[in-house]
Motif scaffolding. Sequence first.
Motif, PDB file in Angstrom:
ATOM      1  N   UNK A 111     -13.068   4.696 -31.734  1.00  0.00           N
ATOM      2  CA  UNK A 111     -14.047   5.696 -31.377  1.00  0.00           C
ATOM      3  C   UNK A 111     -14.681   6.344 -32.601  1.00  0.00           C
ATOM      4  N   UNK A 112     -15.811   6.948 -32.372  1.00  0.00           N
ATOM      5  CA  UNK A 112     -16.455   7.797 -33.365  1.00  0.00           C
ATOM      6  C   UNK A 112     -15.985   9.233 -33.111  1.00  0.00           C
ATOM      7  N   UNK A 113     -15.447   9.874 -34.129  1.00  0.00           N
ATOM      8  CA  UNK A 113     -14.858  11.210 -33.934  1.00  0.00           C
ATOM      9  C   UNK A 113     -15.832  12.206 -33.325  1.00  0.00           C
ATOM     10  N   UNK A 114     -17.056  12.240 -33.845  1.00  0.00           N
ATOM     11  CA  UNK A 114     -18.043  13.214 -33.346  1.00  0.00           C
ATOM     12  C   UNK A 114     -18.384  12.951 -31.888  1.00  0.00           C
ATOM     13  N   UNK A 115     -18.519  11.657 -31.548  1.00  0.00           N
ATOM     14  CA  UNK A 115     -18.859  11.330 -30.161  1.00  0.00           C
ATOM     15  C   UNK A 115     -17.695  11.664 -29.226  1.00  0.00           C
ATOM     16  N   UNK A 116     -16.478  11.334 -29.670  1.00  0.00           N
ATOM     17  CA  UNK A 116     -15.306  11.632 -28.848  1.00  0.00           C
ATOM     18  C   UNK A 116     -15.173  13.131 -28.607  1.00  0.00           C
ATOM     19  N   UNK A 117     -15.270  13.913 -29.692  1.00  0.00           N
ATOM     20  CA  UNK A 117     -15.131  15.361 -29.556  1.00  0.00           C
ATOM     21  C   UNK A 117     -16.256  15.951 -28.716  1.00  0.00           C
ATOM     22  N   UNK A 118     -17.458  15.408 -28.879  1.00  0.00           N
ATOM     23  CA  UNK A 118     -18.583  15.893 -28.079  1.00  0.00           C
ATOM     24  C   UNK A 118     -18.353  15.662 -26.593  1.00  0.00           C
ATOM     25  N   UNK A 119     -17.834  14.473 -26.260  1.00  0.00           N
ATOM     26  CA  UNK A 119     -17.569  14.144 -24.849  1.00  0.00           C
ATOM     27  C   UNK A 119     -16.475  15.045 -24.287  1.00  0.00           C
ATOM     28  N   UNK A 120     -15.402  15.213 -25.052  1.00  0.00           N
ATOM     29  CA  UNK A 120     -14.284  16.015 -24.571  1.00  0.00           C
ATOM     30  C   UNK A 120     -14.665  17.490 -24.437  1.00  0.00           C
ATOM     31  N   UNK A 121     -15.448  18.007 -25.366  1.00  0.00           N
ATOM     32  CA  UNK A 121     -15.867  19.411 -25.275  1.00  0.00           C
ATOM     33  C   UNK A 121     -16.813  19.625 -24.093  1.00  0.00           C
ATOM     34  N   UNK A 122     -17.668  18.635 -23.831  1.00  0.00           N
ATOM     35  CA  UNK A 122     -18.560  18.738 -22.669  1.00  0.00           C
ATOM     36  C   UNK A 122     -17.747  18.723 -21.378  1.00  0.00           C
ATOM     37  N   UNK A 123     -16.693  17.896 -21.335  1.00  0.00           N
ATOM     38  CA  UNK A 123     -15.822  17.859 -20.167  1.00  0.00           C
ATOM     39  C   UNK A 123     -15.105  19.196 -19.991  1.00  0.00           C
TER      40      UNK A 123
END
Length: 447
Positions: A111-123
């Motif tokens: 995964x890409x860290x920024x994309x993963x964190x962005x998805x999880x924070x949106x969730x």
Amino acid sequence: MKKGKILVVDDNAGIRATLKLLLPVHFAQVELIPSPVTLVAKMDEYRPDVVLLDMNFHADINTGNEGLYWAGELHQMYPETQIVLFTAYANIELAVEGMRRGAFDFVVKPWDNDKLLGTLCAARDKSFNVRKQQPLHASQDSGMLWGTSGKMEILRKAVKKIAPTDATVLITGENGTGKDLLAQEIHAGSRRSLSPMVCVDAGAITDTLFESELFGHVKGAFTDAHSDHIGKFESADGGTLFLDEIGNIPLHLQAKLLRAIQNRSITRVGDTKEIPVDIRLICATNMDLAAMVRDGRFREDLYYRINTVHLNLPALRERTEDIVPLGELFISRFNEKYHRSIAGFTDDAVRALESYGWSGNIRELQNCIEKAVILCEGQYISAADLQLEEKPAAASVPERPEETLDQAEERTIREAMARYEGNLTLVARSLGVSRPTLYSKLKKYSI
């Protein structure tokens, strides 16, 4: 800003270690487990805002079916929690199916860290919004099974009075009576209802992890303390801390718990700074704490500290008028779950329900009705469908024929000789006699 709780379910130890370092940057609490075996229990205890769920837990299987199954189950059981699926095999069909089953999004490994964190924070943000739209006091949704019996009506009135206060509550009752549900009911009716209720099985915490689990630790406090860890007291700050099975806490650890409760402050393991905590404390046990105090197995000062208000949940056999209505409630629930249309109970089923002992209380009743709904072939559940078998009476011990004092003494010595394989020192010690006395008895009975 660090906020919210996330649960990671992944069988790869390396991935869990990486996420344990990455996720605390954005989440206030992070928990990680290697498989879904304990997932439901962890969900009930931890109540995360987001679950990052691996889709495959066997090295030779990459269909994603496990992840899809659990995504659907979690969405049904915990609709406010957002599920993000996690897999090494990018497949658009899996993504679509996961969304259909209630998943929030889909992340591919590596995964890409920024994309993963962005998805999880949106969730996480979506989970927060879902919770805000729920009623302020959702006591009717807490799952508490009141019934209509007089004992439960008295209890309900007591809960209505004490819930809005910050009084410490001790809940007692047999296993299966719903002590955890009553604790949730009290929390839901309190001014802290929008803050977390943190549940701890106090008796399941090992002695070595007791302080770390309850009070937290700082990085480097012990060998495996690779980062700071927030304990249960801090996690419950502003809300309710529910200590279940408090009677199982060893005596030597009770003083540490008492100090935290008295001072409403904790010190993390490896640190010297005191951290104030604002909690409402609810404890539960199936033990007789007063008797344990008399026996010296529970601290008297701790007992009085947690026993400001005492609520006792009656056993199901003590509220027989509630058995059939509760059974009908469970029929309704399991009709929906298993797509059945059972209408109720036959007369013989009612008699069987009301005459049964229910040693497992409401939990046993629920399991019984679930099985009956699945197996029932008619419109009404019969006594045969319930498959209730009274616990067999304890096997009767054959009466020993009357014996003389000498015969009893000889039998006791022979049993001791057999038990200690002829070691005369151990035999004499077990019988509480000297070796010369034992020699004399052996000679007397020709042993």
